[in-house]
Write a protein that holds these residues in place. Structure first.
Motif, PDB file in Angstrom:
ATOM      1  N   LEU A  96       0.843  -1.175   0.000  1.00 44.96           N
ATOM      2  CA  LEU A  96       0.000   0.000   0.000  1.00 44.96           C
ATOM      3  C   LEU A  96       0.892   1.243   0.000  1.00 44.96           C
ATOM      4  O   LEU A  96       2.026   1.196   0.480  1.00 44.96           O
ATOM      5  CB  LEU A  96      -0.927   0.010   1.212  1.00 44.96           C
ATOM      6  CG  LEU A  96      -2.103  -0.970   1.198  1.00 44.96           C
ATOM      7  CD1 LEU A  96      -1.652  -2.414   1.400  1.00 44.96           C
ATOM      8  CD2 LEU A  96      -3.121  -0.603   2.273  1.00 44.96           C
ATOM      9  N   PHE A  97       0.385   2.340  -0.504  1.00 40.19           N
ATOM     10  CA  PHE A  97       1.176   3.572  -0.494  1.00 40.19           C
ATOM     11  C   PHE A  97       1.499   3.989   0.942  1.00 40.19           C
ATOM     12  O   PHE A  97       2.613   4.387   1.242  1.00 40.19           O
ATOM     13  CB  PHE A  97       0.431   4.696  -1.224  1.00 40.19           C
ATOM     14  CG  PHE A  97       0.291   4.459  -2.704  1.00 40.19           C
ATOM     15  CD1 PHE A  97       1.402   4.325  -3.516  1.00 40.19           C
ATOM     16  CD2 PHE A  97      -0.968   4.379  -3.274  1.00 40.19           C
ATOM     17  CE1 PHE A  97       1.265   4.103  -4.884  1.00 40.19           C
ATOM     18  CE2 PHE A  97      -1.113   4.170  -4.643  1.00 40.19           C
ATOM     19  CZ  PHE A  97       0.008   4.029  -5.449  1.00 40.19           C
ATOM     20  N   ASP A  98       0.511   3.898   1.829  1.00 39.42           N
ATOM     21  CA  ASP A  98       0.688   4.239   3.241  1.00 39.42           C
ATOM     22  C   ASP A  98       0.079   3.118   4.066  1.00 39.42           C
ATOM     23  O   ASP A  98      -1.118   3.132   4.361  1.00 39.42           O
ATOM     24  CB  ASP A  98       0.010   5.576   3.550  1.00 39.42           C
ATOM     25  CG  ASP A  98       0.165   6.009   5.009  1.00 39.42           C
ATOM     26  OD1 ASP A  98       0.739   5.239   5.811  1.00 39.42           O
ATOM     27  OD2 ASP A  98      -0.296   7.111   5.351  1.00 39.42           O
ATOM     28  N   ASP A  99       0.910   2.137   4.438  1.00 42.10           N
ATOM     29  CA  ASP A  99       0.354   0.946   5.092  1.00 42.10           C
ATOM     30  C   ASP A  99      -0.042   1.190   6.545  1.00 42.10           C
ATOM     31  O   ASP A  99      -0.644   0.324   7.181  1.00 42.10           O
ATOM     32  CB  ASP A  99       1.307  -0.242   4.976  1.00 42.10           C
ATOM     33  CG  ASP A  99       2.699   0.040   5.551  1.00 42.10           C
ATOM     34  OD1 ASP A  99       2.856   1.018   6.307  1.00 42.10           O
ATOM     35  OD2 ASP A  99       3.634  -0.722   5.224  1.00 42.10           O
TER      36      ASP A  99
ATOM     37  N   ASN B 238      -2.030   3.802   7.321  1.00 39.82           N
ATOM     38  CA  ASN B 238      -3.309   4.513   7.327  1.00 39.82           C
ATOM     39  C   ASN B 238      -4.270   4.117   6.211  1.00 39.82           C
ATOM     40  O   ASN B 238      -5.479   4.259   6.369  1.00 39.82           O
ATOM     41  CB  ASN B 238      -3.048   6.027   7.227  1.00 39.82           C
ATOM     42  CG  ASN B 238      -2.241   6.548   8.403  1.00 39.82           C
ATOM     43  OD1 ASN B 238      -2.708   6.538   9.530  1.00 39.82           O
ATOM     44  ND2 ASN B 238      -1.018   7.002   8.142  1.00 39.82           N
ATOM     45  N   ASP B 239      -3.769   3.638   5.078  1.00 39.19           N
ATOM     46  CA  ASP B 239      -4.648   3.312   3.955  1.00 39.19           C
ATOM     47  C   ASP B 239      -5.536   2.116   4.260  1.00 39.19           C
ATOM     48  O   ASP B 239      -5.182   1.239   5.064  1.00 39.19           O
ATOM     49  CB  ASP B 239      -3.822   2.989   2.701  1.00 39.19           C
ATOM     50  CG  ASP B 239      -3.221   4.224   2.061  1.00 39.19           C
ATOM     51  OD1 ASP B 239      -3.458   5.330   2.573  1.00 39.19           O
ATOM     52  OD2 ASP B 239      -2.507   4.073   1.053  1.00 39.19           O
ATOM     53  N   THR B 240      -6.677   2.070   3.597  1.00 38.64           N
ATOM     54  CA  THR B 240      -7.566   0.908   3.652  1.00 38.64           C
ATOM     55  C   THR B 240      -7.676   0.313   2.246  1.00 38.64           C
ATOM     56  O   THR B 240      -7.415   0.998   1.249  1.00 38.64           O
ATOM     57  CB  THR B 240      -8.972   1.300   4.128  1.00 38.64           C
ATOM     58  OG1 THR B 240      -9.571   2.174   3.167  1.00 38.64           O
ATOM     59  CG2 THR B 240      -8.907   1.993   5.477  1.00 38.64           C
TER      60      THR B 240
ATOM     61  N   GLN C 136      -9.840   2.088  -0.459  1.00 33.54           N
ATOM     62  CA  GLN C 136      -9.314   3.224  -1.218  1.00 33.54           C
ATOM     63  C   GLN C 136      -8.754   2.796  -2.581  1.00 33.54           C
ATOM     64  O   GLN C 136      -8.604   3.634  -3.472  1.00 33.54           O
ATOM     65  CB  GLN C 136      -8.202   3.915  -0.419  1.00 33.54           C
ATOM     66  CG  GLN C 136      -8.698   4.600   0.845  1.00 33.54           C
ATOM     67  CD  GLN C 136      -7.551   5.101   1.690  1.00 33.54           C
ATOM     68  OE1 GLN C 136      -7.355   4.664   2.814  1.00 33.54           O
ATOM     69  NE2 GLN C 136      -6.771   6.028   1.170  1.00 33.54           N
ATOM     70  N   TYR C 137      -8.466   1.516  -2.759  1.00 35.63           N
ATOM     71  CA  TYR C 137      -7.847   1.024  -3.979  1.00 35.63           C
ATOM     72  C   TYR C 137      -8.851   0.327  -4.904  1.00 35.63           C
ATOM     73  O   TYR C 137      -8.511  -0.025  -6.024  1.00 35.63           O
ATOM     74  CB  TYR C 137      -6.718   0.040  -3.630  1.00 35.63           C
ATOM     75  CG  TYR C 137      -5.577   0.683  -2.885  1.00 35.63           C
ATOM     76  CD1 TYR C 137      -4.406   1.060  -3.544  1.00 35.63           C
ATOM     77  CD2 TYR C 137      -5.654   0.913  -1.519  1.00 35.63           C
ATOM     78  CE1 TYR C 137      -3.366   1.650  -2.860  1.00 35.63           C
ATOM     79  CE2 TYR C 137      -4.618   1.504  -0.824  1.00 35.63           C
ATOM     80  CZ  TYR C 137      -3.473   1.878  -1.498  1.00 35.63           C
ATOM     81  OH  TYR C 137      -2.438   2.473  -0.822  1.00 35.63           O
TER      82      TYR C 137
END
Length: 290
Positions: free
Chosen positions: A136-139, A141-143, A146-147
């Protein structure tokens, strides 16, 4: 499936094996600090029995991974070689690079996987000929949600995703962090084709066997190799698929499923956990120690 043997220490079975294929994250460290008893165990095995080959689903190639290990206090007195999913994945990246730009899906810290490869990268999925996923781009905070939209569009085009890390989650400190394998699962559920080279798939083990033969100067014997790992869909199923004996470190990312309310390994829960995946382990422990 038979119940695995509960081990209090690796020394109890070390004389049955001539080489160790040991997972890294979750067994030797948690992403923040290393586990001294585990580090001591691999050092002792290397001193008394034979090569210790660290086998990791990290997307980082070997040299970068060794630097990361050193920063966590794990040095080459404890291992003979390091093999990563990043190493195994680079062959696929070279093969697909001629098709056009790759949508680079992952954090900047993983860019080392592209070093020395003539590959065009893009941050725009609509321009891509395939997908290179390291995470993930930001592991933190991302869920996954979002992808979903971008991956759905890519799946409609049947873009191949090359996933550099089949792990779905890891434990970083006291947090459970999503990995590239979770994105690959999402993409596959949307109808997208996925290629993986790390555990539990054969390419990474082929690199390990070659390293073992180079270090010992003789053909490898699977009956004399012990695999150690804490991930059921990666380490356990990978070892099972290769016909290797396995020491399952079950109190890591699977602790809630394999331990009782006091944190002790529960044989019945552990067997149920393995049976769900039609998996088996010859040995089980709550942590790696000598």
């Amino acid at each position: 499936m038979p119940h695995p043997e509960l081990l209090t220490g690796l020394s109890g079975v070390a004389d049955r094996y001539d080489a160790l294929f040991c997972d890294i994250w979750g067994v030797l460290h948690n992403g923040r600090q290393h586990f001294p008893p585990a580090y001591d165990a691999i050092r002792r095995f290397r001193e008394t029995r034979g090569p210790v080959i660290l086998i990791s689903n990290s997307p980082r190639p070997r040299d970068s991974l060794i630097e990361q290990l050193a920063s966590l206090g794990i040095h080459d007195d404890g291992f003979s070689e390091v093999i990563s999913s990043g190493d195994a994945t680079r062959a696929y990246l070279r093969k697909f690079a001629a098709e056009g730009p790759a949508w680079k899906l992952g954090p900047e810290r993983d860019n080392v996987i592209y070093d020395g490869i003539d590959i065009a990268l893009t941050t725009r999925p609509e321009e891509a000929a395939f997908i290179s996923c390291t995470g993930l781009f930001d592991d933190e905070n991302d869920t996954l949600e979002q992808y979903t939209h971008a991956l759905s569009r890519a799946a409609e085009r049947k873009l191949v995703m090359i996933c550099a890390n089949p792990d779905k989650v890891v434990q970083r400190g006291d947090k459970i962090i999503l990995c590239a394998g979770s994105l690959a699962d999402l993409y596959a559920s949307l109808g997208g084709p996925v290629i993986m080279a790390g555990k539990p798939y054969a390419p990474i083990y082929d690199l390990c066997y070659a390293a073992c033969e180079r270090l010992t100067g003789k053909p490898h014997d699977k009956r004399r190799i012990l695999a150690v790992g804490d991930g059921l869909p990666t380490d356990v199923l990978g070892a099972n698929g290769q016909g290797l004996d396995l020491l399952f470190i079950a109190a890591g990312i699977h602790a809630l499923e394999a331990t009782d309310e006091t944190g002790k390994l529960d044989p019945l829960r552990l067997k149920a956990l393995l049976d769900v995946q039609t998996a088996e382990a010859r040995y089980v422990a709550d942590a790696l120690r000598w």
